[in-house]
Design an enzyme around this catalytic site. Structure first.
Site, short mmCIF file in Angstrom:
data_model
loop_
_atom_site.label_atom_id
_atom_site.label_comp_id
_atom_site.label_asym_id
_atom_site.label_seq_id
_atom_site.Cartn_x
_atom_site.Cartn_y
_atom_site.Cartn_z
N HIS A 240 0.83 -1.12 0.03
CA HIS A 240 -0.05 -0.11 0.02
C HIS A 240 1.18 1.35 0.18
O HIS A 240 0.64 2.27 -0.59
CB HIS A 240 -0.98 -0.44 1.53
CG HIS A 240 -1.60 1.09 1.25
ND1 HIS A 240 -3.35 1.26 1.51
CD2 HIS A 240 -1.25 2.56 1.94
CE1 HIS A 240 -3.35 2.64 1.25
NE2 HIS A 240 -2.60 3.27 2.10
N GLU A 241 1.93 1.59 1.21
CA GLU A 241 2.78 2.39 1.62
C GLU A 241 3.58 2.68 -0.76
O GLU A 241 3.23 3.88 -0.64
CB GLU A 241 3.36 2.94 2.14
CG GLU A 241 2.96 2.13 3.55
CD GLU A 241 1.65 3.05 4.25
OE1 GLU A 241 2.28 4.60 2.86
OE2 GLU A 241 0.94 3.51 4.44
N HIS A 244 1.55 4.86 -3.06
CA HIS A 244 1.54 5.93 -2.81
C HIS A 244 2.54 6.38 -3.37
O HIS A 244 2.92 7.56 -4.74
CB HIS A 244 2.03 6.40 -1.17
CG HIS A 244 0.12 6.05 -0.12
ND1 HIS A 244 -1.29 6.63 -0.98
CD2 HIS A 244 0.33 5.75 0.40
CE1 HIS A 244 -2.32 5.77 -0.60
NE2 HIS A 244 -1.10 5.44 1.00
N HIS A 347 -6.70 7.96 -0.93
CA HIS A 347 -7.39 6.58 -0.64
C HIS A 347 -8.75 6.76 -1.04
O HIS A 347 -9.73 7.41 -1.39
CB HIS A 347 -7.31 6.25 0.93
CG HIS A 347 -6.20 6.46 1.50
ND1 HIS A 347 -5.20 7.61 1.80
CD2 HIS A 347 -5.30 5.46 1.18
CE1 HIS A 347 -4.75 7.54 2.43
NE2 HIS A 347 -4.30 5.78 1.81
ZN LIG Z 1 -2.07 5.46 2.36
#
Ligand SMILES: [Zn+2]
Ligand SMILES: *[C@@H]1O[C@H](CO)[C@@H](O)[C@H](O)[C@H]1NC(C)=O
Ligand SMILES: *[C@@H]1O[C@H](CO)[C@@H](O)[C@H](O)[C@H]1NC(C)=O
Ligand SMILES: *[C@@H]1O[C@H](CO)[C@@H](O)[C@H](O)[C@H]1NC(C)=O
Ligand SMILES: *[C@@H]1O[C@H](CO)[C@@H](O)[C@H](O)[C@H]1NC(C)=O
Ligand SMILES: *[C@@H]1O[C@H](CO)[C@@H](O)[C@H](O)[C@H]1NC(C)=O
Ligand SMILES: *[C@@H]1O[C@H](CO)[C@@H](O)[C@H](O)[C@H]1NC(C)=O
Length: 661
Positions: A240-241, A244, A347
């Site tokens: 997830h990170e 980004h 998100h």
């Molecule tokens: Zn996030």
């Protein structure tokens, strides 16, 4: 003693993402990688990358560069990070993504001494106006000189800027890489204050299409865990990170390109997007990327309000959102509206994308769905392999009412209709005193779950007052009630949870069916935990009878059992049972009876779900009478032998208190 296990239920937890948009000054743009075609006074036109077809995209190669802070980890954690955590998280994106490769080694640009740039006419680029910084950082890491271009700077002379020069030698660069990820493991302020597992961001973007080519990730050392219960959330968090840093960030939306390679957002004379008026940390994007849409009749328990939503409206994202929810007039995909900068807009909206991994907080079973993949393609930088996407059950096919209206309206309309208001629920988890909690299956049937409806100490903001009635709660109390996940607009739904076993503080037990160690010894419900297990609901609570006495397992209305798909039908397997039990149709009862070691007749009834919920190939279901399948011995009479009853009946209804530790 068999019943002497006291179980305390700890609060349902949510792990928020603590992403922060990188400050504009921290991101270097316009990094040239391939040499220009020069000397004729023209620079290579960017047309060569336009009209790029799929065959020009090749599998993405992410180079990992560990900084020395990683050596501060214990040997066990270090081995885990190097050989398991990062390879699986990064390997996933390398399999999913394809990019247009550069010819040359990846070489990053040096940061400037100060944020003062001069326009270098000869190369048509901004250059450092006050020299280059002594060290170029990427997040918490320092970029090694071998990864850096020489310093290119200009000096102000009268009104011309002819005093431009290049100083030093270029580093070797990174061969065979499309992206470099600097990995650190520092116990930073952010790790401590915000209970963070990891965070990441991009730090450099290339010149041709603005694709991020460098980023960093910091793994908070104290949060690293090699415990089997923590693996899912850790790996998903790193994926997830890192995403980004690869593109899913409000700091990058203004750089998105269409399929022809043209910017989706208008640029200024220096080829950069315009700055957001009010925020330092990002650029203004065009309405064709993110649009604000007013929901003018947003239902709340206290009347309609106006509810603005931000939606991503790029073509693939819009098409995917329409397909997923089954709503042909949906404007796009709703972005998170809460959580402040770094969470909001960066998100998916938690209310409608619950366990999609790119929502702002981890609650359960994270999946990277086609929705997120569509966003990655709409950046213009990537092509994706959709067969790597995971299935998102939440909201699938529920239509415009689900996706365009408040959950309050969905719940109240369905209740009025006497139809199911899944995926939401209205069973209060606890009322501050002791009350009975009741387990259910979560939506994707991979976990036993509890409704996360709780009382807050303050009234909720009006637009999030979603319930006009809650069983057992008086009208005046309603404004205090909401789901425990704030980002989900306080909508209540069934969520997995963690048990606390007071006698064995070390042993951890959560409610996921797939984890073998979640099974209790001497499990009363004959549950099976493991890879093939799924959650099944019960018709009514299990009972045990003996000599006119009855004990009831009130708090359990669901359990984990083995499932298998044989010849087009779903079969259920119970603990130590010799055979599997077929489900002929949805709602069929599987009636279980068993005499326990100490002579009680134990009974339960499992409800068959629709075959297609768990199996990919299903024969047509047979309608008709409720079919009952008896497990084990044929129906038995209640036993009554001379054995002395165990004096522990009271402990049977497990005593619960909600952990507020
Ligand atoms: Zn996030
Ligand atoms: C960068 O700034 C420092 C102090 O402001 C100065 O000493 C140094 O010479 C500058 N570097 C360059 C390359 O101009
Ligand atoms: C500015 O330009 C003029 C004329 O071209 C020249 O005489 C002068 O020395 C220049 N000043 C500086 C600081 O370079
Ligand atoms: C922690 O989170 C809050 C918002 O939830 C944010 O304002 C703050 O900057 C974060 N702290 C750190 C050290 O990142
Ligand atoms: C996409 O992923 C699947 C599953 O990993 C794989 O079998 C397939 O070859 C991939 N397709 C492409 C074009 O890479
Ligand atoms: C009530 O249920 C029917 C059939 O299930 C459905 O067609 C109708 O739209 C529902 N009405 C509301 C308000 O949900
Ligand atoms: C499971 O079955 C095996 C043999 O079928 C038996 O030996 C074992 O004791 C059983 N385990 C439990 C916990 O009942």
């Amino acid at each position: 003693m068999r019943w002497a296990v006291l179980v305390f239920l700890s609060a349902v937890r949510a792990k928020p993402c603590s992403y922060q948009l990188p400050a504009i000054d921290d991101v270097v743009t316009g990094v040239e990688i391939d040499a220009r075609i020069e000397n004729d006074g023209h620079h290579r036109t960017k047309r060569s990358v336009h009209h790029a077809r799929s065959e020009h995209f090749q599998p993405m190669r992410i180079h990992l560069h560990y900084d020395e802070t990683i050596l501060g980890l214990s040997e066990e954690k270090l081995t885990y990070v190097l050989h398991s955590l990062l390879p699986s998280a990064i390997g996933y994106w390398e399999q999913v993504l394809r990019v247009r490769r550069h010819k040359n080694n990846l070489l990053l640009k040096r940061k400037c001494n100060e944020t003062f740039f001069l326009w270098d006419k000869s190369v048509r680029q901004l250059a450092c106006g006050k020299g280059c910084a002594a060290a170029t950082t990427c997040g918490d890491s320092i970029v090694p000189p071998a990864h850096l271009q020489p310093c290119h700077y200009c000096e102000l002379r009268n009104d011309t800027t002819d005093g431009c020069a290049t100083e030093g030698k270029p580093g070797e660069g990174i061969p065979e890489a499309d992206f470099v990820l600097y990995v650190s493991s520092k116990q930073t302020e952010r790790c401590i204050r915000n209970d963070t597992l990891a965070y990441a961001a991009h730090c450099q973007q290339e010149a041709l299409l603005d694709r991020p080519i460098a980023g960093h990730v910091n793994l908070c050392p104290s949060a690293l865990s090699t415990h089997s219960h923590d693996q899912e959330v850790l790996i998903s968090t790193v994926k997830h990170e890192v995403l980004h840093a690869l593109g899913f960030s409000a700091g990058l939306y203004a750089f998105f390109r269409d399929d022809e390679g043209k910017p989706r957002t208008k640029r200024n004379q220096y080829g950069r997007p315009f700055l957001m008026n009010d925020a330092r940390s990002h650029f203004k994007w065009d309405r064709s990327t993110i649009d604000t849409i007013l929901r003018t009749d947003w239902w709340t328990a206290e009347g309609a309000v106006i509810h603005p939503v931000q939606m991503m409206v790029t073509p693939r994202v819009r098409a995917e959102a329409r397909r997923h929810f089954g709503c042909a007039r949906l404007e796009g995909a709703e972005m998170e509206n809460q959580g402040g900068e770094g969470t909001a807009i960066t998100h998916w909206e938690k209310r409608i994308f619950e366990n999609e991994a790119m929502t702002g907080t981890h609650t359960q079973n994270p999946v990277y769905s086609r929705m997120t993949f569509a966003l990655l393609e709409d950046t213009g930088w990537y092509r994706v392999n959709y067969s790597m996407a995971e299935e998102l059950h939440w909201g699938a096919g529920l239509g415009c009412d689900f996706v365009k209206k408040s959950c309050g309206e969905w719940i109240s309309a369905r209740k009025a209709n006497r139809s199911s208001f899944s995926p939401f629920c209205d069973h209060v988890k606890h009322d501050g005193k002791r009350s009975l909690v009741v387990t259910k299956c979560n939506l994707q049937r991979d976990s036993v779950a509890l409704c996360n409806l709780i009382p807050y100490s303050k009234k909720l903001p009006i637009e999030f007052r979603n319930l006009d009635a809650i069983p057992g709660v008086q009208k005046a109390g309603l404004p205090y009630y909401g789901g425990s996940v704030e980002l989900a607009d306080y909508c209540p739904y069934n969520q997995e949870f963690e048990w606390k076993i007071s006698s064995e503080a070390e042993k951890r037990r959560d409610s996921r069916c797939e984890i073998e160690t979640n099974r209790l010894e001497n499990d009363e419900l004959m549950e099976v935990y493991g890879h093939n297990s799924r959650c099944f609901d019960f018709l009514r609570p299990w009972t045990e009878r003996k000599c006119g006495k009855i004990r009831t397992f009130h708090q359990y209305m669901a359990g984990c059992y083995e499932h298998s798909c044989i010849d087009g039908s779903l079969h259920i397997g119970l603990f130590n049972a010799s055979s599997l039990h077929p489900c002929r149709h949805e709602g069929q009862h599987v009636h279980i009876r068993k005499i326990t070691e100490d002579g009680w007749l134990r009974e339960g009834i499992l409800l068959c779900p629709r075959c297609s919920e768990l199996c990919s190939e299903c024969a047509e279901e047979k309608e008709g009478t409720i079919y009952e399948e008896y497990v084990g011995d044929p129906p038995l009479d209640e036993p009554c032998s001379a054995t002395v009853l165990a004096p522990t009946v009271l402990l049977f209804s497990l005593i619960l208190s909600i952990g507020r530790s």
